[in-house]
Scaffold this active site. Structure first.
Site, PDB file in Angstrom:
ATOM      1  N   PRO A 221      43.203  51.132  54.401  1.00 26.91           N
ATOM      2  CA  PRO A 221      43.914  52.204  55.101  1.00 26.91           C
ATOM      3  C   PRO A 221      45.109  52.652  54.249  1.00 26.91           C
ATOM      4  O   PRO A 221      46.065  51.888  54.070  1.00 26.91           O
ATOM      5  CB  PRO A 221      44.369  51.535  56.404  1.00 26.91           C
TER       6      PRO A 221
ATOM      7  N   GLY B 243      52.389  55.520  51.801  1.00 27.48           N
ATOM      8  CA  GLY B 243      53.660  54.829  51.618  1.00 27.48           C
ATOM      9  C   GLY B 243      53.614  53.836  50.470  1.00 27.48           C
ATOM     10  O   GLY B 243      52.577  53.643  49.820  1.00 27.48           O
TER      11      GLY B 243
ATOM     12  N   CYS C 223      49.643  16.829  36.903  1.00 26.58           N
ATOM     13  CA  CYS C 223      50.310  17.935  37.593  1.00 26.58           C
ATOM     14  C   CYS C 223      51.758  17.633  37.955  1.00 26.58           C
ATOM     15  O   CYS C 223      52.633  17.629  37.104  1.00 26.58           O
ATOM     16  CB  CYS C 223      49.508  18.345  38.820  1.00 26.58           C
TER      17      CYS C 223
ATOM     18  N   GLU D  77      43.344  19.503  36.615  1.00 27.47           N
ATOM     19  CA  GLU D  77      43.362  18.522  37.702  1.00 27.47           C
ATOM     20  C   GLU D  77      42.166  18.707  38.626  1.00 27.47           C
ATOM     21  O   GLU D  77      41.782  19.823  38.964  1.00 27.47           O
ATOM     22  CB  GLU D  77      44.662  18.675  38.498  1.00 27.47           C
TER      23      GLU D  77
ATOM     24  N   LYS E 108      46.643   9.290  40.164  1.00 28.09           N
ATOM     25  CA  LYS E 108      47.920  10.000  40.244  1.00 28.09           C
ATOM     26  C   LYS E 108      48.933   9.144  40.996  1.00 28.09           C
ATOM     27  O   LYS E 108      48.646   8.603  42.059  1.00 28.09           O
ATOM     28  CB  LYS E 108      47.722  11.336  40.955  1.00 28.09           C
TER      29      LYS E 108
ATOM     30  N   ASP F 294      53.772  50.503  50.395  1.00 27.57           N
ATOM     31  CA  ASP F 294      52.992  49.276  50.539  1.00 27.57           C
ATOM     32  C   ASP F 294      51.500  49.501  50.316  1.00 27.57           C
ATOM     33  O   ASP F 294      50.875  48.821  49.497  1.00 27.57           O
ATOM     34  CB  ASP F 294      53.231  48.660  51.920  1.00 27.57           C
ATOM     35  N   SER F 295      50.907  50.418  51.057  1.00 27.34           N
ATOM     36  CA  SER F 295      49.469  50.648  50.881  1.00 27.34           C
ATOM     37  C   SER F 295      49.173  51.207  49.494  1.00 27.34           C
ATOM     38  O   SER F 295      48.127  50.915  48.905  1.00 27.34           O
ATOM     39  CB  SER F 295      48.934  51.577  51.963  1.00 27.34           C
TER      40      SER F 295
END
Length: 662
Positions: free
Chosen positions: A315, A319, A136, A45, A75, A321-322
């Site tokens: 950073p 943990g 689409c 598209e 469309k 997430d990082s």
């Protein structure tokens, strides 16, 4: 016999306003399709053609043959939900089965020798078949055009799409393609964009060809190839036989026939008896963990190579997430090295430009990480040895250039300025301070980490005598964004965030996948540790602060609440009414009420944070992204008086009812 056709569909990594690059990728896909014997090539598209007709802008398919435009198909059904805002840019073509003359611009007239071409809802009729178009979202619509086209004898449906990635969405798309031809037969071709859209989305390819409800050709969902072409050889007689058995359109209901544009051309050749056809295959789906490993990694690579920067800075706190962000960067380096081994010259050229070395050839992901990825552990007096060691071990295993630093000097300097001006010295709650003091002291640490992250991103390359700067990566997950469990302008504030649309639950599963897939054994201790911000004082050298305790609910509970808020459109009362059944085995109605109230108070108080949240990879259907996916107010009445009163009344009735029953 003249019934077999070779068809090509493709996925292209197009980039808005990159006219030279977009043209080159289109031409390359056409050349590949021709080299594979295809006589029809389908692109994604808006690969190049928005069109003004009568001063109205339309999203269009332009179909051409041998330097002549055959038709322009606008469309008809626009997407205006989720991340899609098509009505902002385009108007739908609402004239069903209607065709008008389109007057070509003079520069196109000079090229094609045509003054006008058909514009509207029509199909192509070749010497041997009939071809119809969808664009689409028309495939997703309950009134998809392919239904009536199939009943009117159209045998090949083509869909040019720009469909973006969401976790666990691929099967929905595949099922729609299969069902489009299961009901009334036919061939369905699906083309899609791929790559970063210059924003928060990643288009995930999956070019597809199906016939009579079976998939016969499948493109890759995630790759670093800018151009991918998928071809299939199919027998039109298979469509006709299927329809002869299953479909009798004129007996079932009346419909308006399609306008046909006749074309003096055949997709098939007379001498095709020895041409083998493609047979049905089973679609190979990625697991959610694989999707997290691959999708955000491809998105990061596109962003890095197109931004002109020299790498990433993260950073790294030690943990979940990082560490997940670090693993996605490592996965990106794995993909880059594999693409270079596979002979992808574009990837090699891009990586040489990123590292500023035209002689460089990446072979080992760890070595590549060392060149383009810097991690930084920013300790304070509230940090534990455990998180410091976990961050250091993971950095060693992925190969990043790792920095250990301490922020206490900067924190004391900042608080010293405040004390000098006010004569007051705030204290943590553990030392007798108020809730406001406690929160402010946490925020100072978090915001200083953001400042230091950007300082090192801008100057660490300079300090080593290298050109360029680094993109700062964020690592707040979707659940934390939903509740606002992060400091505004803290180290989660970054240039981009590859995990901002992913739940904590999925990230933990992803890290387990990385242990097995990449042998990153440092992740085992990271997953075993309780999630913590480490912004409050330690107790006997141990962490006393945990995320779930601070938030008042678990991450798994947040995922359920997030889906009810966004997908089910629940407010406080309707959410309570659903959760008393969902959580009935674990929580009483009174406990459910407390969690629902607590969530909506946190959500409404902190919604303003979403206006400045780092741009994140869109991956989840309940994401709270304020930019274009989840458009909501950021100033709420945080008391929710009517809603909470309705919950309390319902709880009272249930308690009385239970008492009567007893």
């Amino acid at each position: 016999m003249g019934r077999k056709v070779i068809l090509a569909t493709c996925s292209l990594n197009q980039w808005a306003l990159d006219f030279d690059g977009n043209l080159e990728r289109i031409l390359r896909s056409i050349a590949i399709a021709k080299s594979q014997g295809a006589k029809y090539r389908l692109g994604p598209e808006l690969e190049i053609w928005p069109i003004m007709h009568h001063n109205v802008r339309y999203n269009c398919r332009v179909i051409f043959l041998n330097r002549k435009i055959l038709l322009i198909r606008p469309k008809m059904l626009l997407a205006n939900y989720g991340n899609n805002r098509e009505f902002r840019w385009f108007s739908p073509w609402n004239k069903l089965r209607h065709v008008e003359e389109y007057f070509l611009p003079r520069m196109i007239q000079d090229m094609t020798g045509q003054d006008t071409v058909p514009f509207g809802d029509c199909v192509l009729s070749t010497k041997d078949t009939c071809i119809g178009s969808e664009i689409c979202a028309e495939l997703w619509n309950p009134r998809s055009p392919h239904v009536d086209m199939g009943l009117d004898g159209v045998e090949i449906f083509t869909n040019s799409s720009a469909s973006y990635h969401e976790l666990r969405k691929a099967d929905h798309r595949v099922n729609l393609v299969k069902s489009a031809t299961t009901k009334s037969g036919g061939i369905y071709m699906f083309a899609n964009q791929k790559g970063c859209d210059g924003d928060r989305l990643y288009y995930d390819g999956c070019a597809t060809v199906a016939i009579n409800g079976d998939i016969v050709a499948q493109g890759r969902q995630f790759s670093l190839d800018d151009v991918e072409v998928v071809t299939a050889t199919l027998d039109l007689e298979d469509v006709r036989s299927y329809r002869g058995e299953h479909c009798h359109p004129h007996v079932e209901y009346e419909h308006k026939p399609c306008h046909r544009v006749k074309v003096d051309f055949s997709l098939s050749d007379c001498d095709d008896v020895y041409l083998p056809t493609h047979q049905p295959i089973e679609w190979q789906f990625h697991t959610p963990e694989e999707e997290i490993s691959l999708g955000p990694a491809c998105w990061l690579w596109d962003y890095l190579r197109r931004s002109g920067q020299a790498g990433f800075l993260l950073p790294l706190s030690g943990g979940v997430d990082s560490s997940s962000t670090a693993c996605i960067v490592y996965s990106m380096c794995v993909l880059v090295c594999q693409a270079v081994r596979d002979g992808n010259s574009q990837v090699l050229e891009d990586v040489q430009r990123v590292v500023n070395d035209v002689s460089y050839t990446p072979r080992d992901p760890r070595e590549l990480c060392g060149r383009i990825f810097t991690t930084c552990y920013m300790a304070s007096e509230n940090s534990s040895e455990g998180t410091r060691n976990r961050a250091k071990e993971l950095a060693s295993q992925v190969g990043s250039s790792h920095i250990n630093l301490n922020i206490d000097m900067a924190v004391k300097g900042m608080l010293g300025i405040f004390s000098m001006v006010t004569g007051k010295c705030p204290q943590f709650r553990a030392n007798g301070g108020s809730t406001r003091e406690n929160l402010a002291l946490q925020n100072v640490q978090a915001r200083i980490r953001m400042i230091l992250a950007y300082l090192f991103a801008q100057l660490s390359q300079w300090a080593e005598g290298k050109p360029g700067g680094l993109l700062v990566l964020g690592s707040a997950n979707v659940d934390e964004s939903l509740t606002g469990y992060f400091t505004k302008y803290d180290c989660s504030s970054a240039d981009i965030n590859p995990i901002g649309g992913i739940s904590k639950t999925d990230l933990r599963s992803f890290l387990q996948y990385c242990v097995e897939q990449f042998q990153l054994t440092a992740l085992k201790s990271i997953m075993a540790a309780p999630p913590t911000a480490e912004l409050e004082p330690l107790t006997d050298g141990q962490v006393s602060q945990t995320d779930e305790s601070d938030m008042g609910m678990t991450y798994s509970e947040l995922s359920v609440i997030g889906r009810l808020r966004k997908i089910s459109k629940c407010g406080p009362y309707s959410m309570f009414c659903k959760l008393i059944h969902t959580w009935r085995e674990a929580l009483s109605p009174l406990q459910v009420a407390a969690k629902v109230k607590h969530f909506f108070q946190m959500y409404s108080v902190n919604r303003h944070k979403m206006t400045t949240v780092t741009p994140s990879y869109h991956a989840e259907s309940y994401g709270p992204d304020d930019n274009r996916f989840d458009l909501r107010p950021f100033l709420y009445n945080t008391r929710w008086s009517w809603q909470f009163r309705a919950i309390d009344n319902q709880v009272s009735k249930m308690e009385v009812g239970n008492g009567d029953h007893d």
